[in-house]
Design an enzyme around this catalytic site. Structure first.
Site: not given
Length: 294
Positions: A271-273, A245
């Protein structure tokens, strides 16, 4: 705890008036089971939990609201509603009170963290457990991504053009694809960033997001209280965080251990999601964690 066995989980889509404004939420599972409230981040909506709702509905009661300004909840213009994380928190609490939900675990992602941690630190008796997926509570979590946002917080006029770039289609897609291993990129549905961008592109919504970008600085003022809540109340905590992330870095995940030495911290190859690429893994972690702690 009741279970529907192999029967397909039903997700219900509902809207209720909260403090004079319609708030949309998704709900799944038997209300007699322990409740998990899922709080989404920017620039998404409760849609980010669409698969998790079905994955966990056999054992848990799940509620996933859209914050005001997002998804299918009300999006009054900035001239008519004071967009701040304090006000989003007030409306989230009012929604739970309207629905008669007194005790609940919290799933925190991105914007969901400063909202949920305000609730938890102010009403610790209501919160049974915490789950954080890129839900930051420590300064260590901030990456260079935030440089322009903090510059904008200090001088809105000078930095607004650069911050507006974060509301473009390319930036929205990047949030879903950065840090995703090549062999998992095809798991990320294009519907995700397309839906989010449609929300951002509504008339007046960019001004809403710019106001929340500016207001984010005040969340950091709450970090000492959040961390004191961790130390004093020791809520059972699961951290399932994308190792790659670039918005909230992995140092934000491992920092939880400072005040919550029993926190269960998992850095995923994501990653972020992370739910988009590691949804079954996160669902399994949650099922195991809540099965032992609730």
């Amino acid at each position: 705890m009741s279970s529907t066995g192999s029967a397909p989980a039903e997700v219900r889509h509902r809207t209720v008036e909260v403090k004079g404004l319609p708030v949309f939420y998704r709900e799944a599972g038997d209300p007699a089971n322990p409740t998990l409230v899922l709080l989404h981040g920017f620039p998404s909506s409760s849609s980010m939990f669409r698969n998790l709702l079905r994955d966990l509905a056999d054992s848990y009661h799940l509620i996933a609201p859209d914050h005001l300004g997002f998804g299918r909840s009300a999006t009054p213009p900035v001239e008519e509603f004071a967009y701040s994380f304090e006000n989003l928190t007030d409306h989230t609490l009012a929604l739970l009170d309207t629905l008669g939900v007194d005790r609940f675990a919290l799933y925190l992602q991105d914007y969901g963290a400063p909202i949920g941690l305000r609730i938890a630190s102010r009403h610790p008796e209501r919160v049974t457990a915490l789950i954080s997926q890129s839900g930051n509570a420590y300064l260590e979590g901030f990456t260079p991504f935030w440089d322009v946002l903090f510059a904008h917080a200090a001088d809105r006029a000078a930095h607004e053009p650069a911050v507006r770039e974060l509301l473009t289609a390319g930036a929205t897609r990047w949030q879903y694809t950065h840090g995703v291993p090549a062999d998992r990129l095809d798991l990320v549905s294009p519907d995700t960033w397309t839906l989010d961008q449609a929300g951002l592109d509504r008339p007046g919504n960019r001004e809403i997001q710019l106001q929340l970008f500016w207001d984010y600085q005040f969340n950091l003022d709450g970090y000492p209280a959040f961390q004191e809540y961790f130390r004093t109340h020791r809520p059972p905590t699961l951290v399932a965080w994308g190792r790659h992330d670039e918005i909230f870095g992995p140092a934000g995940a491992t920092a939880f251990a400072r005040d919550l030495p029993d926190a269960e911290i998992h850095l995923l190859d994501a990653g972020h999601f992370a739910l988009e690429t590691h949804g079954p893994e996160i669902a399994a972690l949650i099922r195991d964690f809540l099965g032992r702690t609730l």
